[in-house]
Design a protein around this motif. Structure first.
Motif, short mmCIF file in Angstrom:
data_model
loop_
_atom_site.label_atom_id
_atom_site.label_comp_id
_atom_site.label_asym_id
_atom_site.label_seq_id
_atom_site.Cartn_x
_atom_site.Cartn_y
_atom_site.Cartn_z
N ALA A 110 -34.11 13.20 9.14
CA ALA A 110 -33.27 12.83 10.53
C ALA A 110 -31.78 12.29 10.32
CB ALA A 110 -33.83 11.92 11.37
N ARG A 111 -31.94 11.51 9.07
CA ARG A 111 -30.44 10.91 8.65
C ARG A 111 -29.66 12.01 8.16
NH1 ARG A 111 -29.33 5.49 7.36
NH2 ARG A 111 -28.73 5.99 5.48
N TRP A 112 -30.23 12.77 7.20
CA TRP A 112 -29.54 14.11 6.65
C TRP A 112 -28.82 15.07 7.86
CZ3 TRP A 112 -27.58 14.43 1.87
CH2 TRP A 112 -28.12 13.79 0.91
N THR A 113 -29.93 15.54 8.83
CA THR A 113 -29.30 16.16 9.80
C THR A 113 -28.26 15.45 10.73
OG1 THR A 113 -31.46 17.01 10.02
CG2 THR A 113 -30.31 17.30 12.09
N PRO A 155 -21.40 4.46 -5.16
CA PRO A 155 -22.80 4.22 -5.04
C PRO A 155 -23.08 4.18 -3.39
CG PRO A 155 -21.71 2.76 -6.40
CD PRO A 155 -20.75 3.34 -6.05
N HIS A 156 -24.31 4.82 -3.33
CA HIS A 156 -24.68 4.71 -1.78
C HIS A 156 -24.09 5.58 -0.91
CE1 HIS A 156 -27.15 0.56 -2.83
NE2 HIS A 156 -27.31 1.52 -3.42
N HIS A 157 -23.29 6.55 -1.37
CA HIS A 157 -22.37 7.29 -0.46
C HIS A 157 -22.73 8.59 -0.32
CE1 HIS A 157 -19.79 3.79 0.17
NE2 HIS A 157 -18.91 4.39 0.80
N SER A 158 -23.91 9.16 -0.91
CA SER A 158 -24.15 10.40 -0.97
C SER A 158 -24.35 11.02 0.30
CB SER A 158 -25.53 10.54 -1.87
OG SER A 158 -26.69 9.90 -1.14
N LEU A 159 -24.97 10.47 1.48
CA LEU A 159 -25.14 10.74 2.53
C LEU A 159 -23.82 11.34 3.28
CD1 LEU A 159 -27.70 11.29 4.58
CD2 LEU A 159 -27.15 9.13 5.55
N SER A 160 -22.92 10.64 3.13
CA SER A 160 -21.62 10.95 3.54
C SER A 160 -20.86 12.25 2.62
CB SER A 160 -20.48 9.68 3.73
OG SER A 160 -19.47 9.91 3.83
N THR A 161 -20.90 11.80 1.22
CA THR A 161 -20.10 12.73 0.46
C THR A 161 -20.23 14.26 0.26
OG1 THR A 161 -19.81 10.69 -0.92
CG2 THR A 161 -19.27 12.75 -2.03
N VAL A 162 -21.65 14.27 0.48
CA VAL A 162 -22.19 15.61 0.29
C VAL A 162 -21.51 16.43 1.36
CG1 VAL A 162 -24.17 17.13 0.67
CG2 VAL A 162 -24.57 15.09 -0.83
N PHE A 163 -21.34 16.06 2.68
CA PHE A 163 -21.05 16.74 3.61
C PHE A 163 -19.38 16.87 3.69
CE2 PHE A 163 -25.29 15.68 4.95
CZ PHE A 163 -25.72 17.28 4.84
#
Length: 258
Positions: A110-113, A155-163
């Motif tokens: 859900a967080r990725w979506t 660090p800890h920014h992958s959820l934002s960085t990917v998109f």
């Protein structure tokens, strides 16, 4: 310096507060009329009132959700109907879901979506509706606000960085496809920016802020005005030969030479 955007129409998304609000003010200070788009109607109208009073330009508040097709279509109709169409499009979005986590700890679909929708699909949704309205006007500027973590993962920014990396790629494709119409498309990639705004309360604790200051040779956090200045320049007449680029505003944090 006259940036050549007086009387132009600028659409700024996620502009009821924070970076989007400040970008709208910066463009209005150069004489651009602004159309504000965000979900909070009351906050949005207050920003529009402030811009009209301080800068003497037209400021139209259009409440709506970047993820709702009918809201984005209504935005296009208002911009084209009342101001003739968009000249400048600033694609700003909200933050990724919090709290930030390490990459392997991001196991919640859900967080990725939510991150995909808020960071990438919202940008595409607005661009695919408004950019065609810019073609044929002979001039245009598209500026997307991403993050320097796209070039220097934090660090800890992958959820934002990917998109946000997806936004950078999308804007590069736009640059290649709309250049013939006199439209440029670029990204501004900030990091280590002070987010205290007018409330005096930032997103970082004093300890986190101190650690971030050590990531830049300048030894300080960047200001909102410094990010807005780069966005405004990319929207200017003078930036007409810059397209498909991503401009870092991160105080030298990114270690790559190119």
């Amino acid at each position: 310096m006259d940036l050549g955007i007086q009387g132009k129409t600028a659409v700024v998304t996620a502009s009821s507060a924070g970076m989007g609000r400040n970008i709208a003010h910066a463009l209005a200070a150069e004489g651009a009329n602004v159309v504000l788009f965000a979900r909070s109607a009351d906050k949005l109208e207050a920003v529009a009132d402030d811009i009209r009073a301080r800068h003497g330009v037209r400021a139209i508040a259009v409440p709506g959700d970047m993820l709702a097709q009918h809201d984005v279509s209504r935005l296009r109709q208002i911009v084209c109907g009342e101001l003739g169409g968009p000249d400048i499009l600033v694609l700003n979005t909200g933050r990724a879901p919090t709290p930030l986590r390490a990459t392997l700890d991001e196991t919640d679909e859900a967080r990725w979506t939510q991150a995909y929708q808020n960071q990438l699909w919202s940008v595409i949704q607005v661009a695919k509706e408004l950019v065609p309205a810019m073609v044929g006007r002979g001039w245009g500027r598209i500026v997307a606000v991403t993050s320097a973590s796209v070039k220097q993962p934090m660090p800890h920014h992958s959820l934002s960085t990917v998109f946000r990396a997806g936004v950078s790629t999308y804007v590069k494709h736009l640059a290649n496809e709309v250049g013939h119409a006199g439209i440029t498309a670029n990204c501004v990639a900030p990091a280590l920016i002070d987010t205290s705004h007018r409330s005096g309360q930032g997103a970082y604790t004093p300890e986190q802020a101190a650690a971030r200051k050590k990531l830049t040779p300048l030894g300080r956090m960047g200001s909102q005005e410094e990010v807005c200045g780069v966005v405004t320049f990319l929207a200017s007449r003078q930036a007409g030969f810059i397209t498909g680029s991503s401009i870092n505003v991160e105080g030298g944090m990114v270690g790559a030479i190119f």
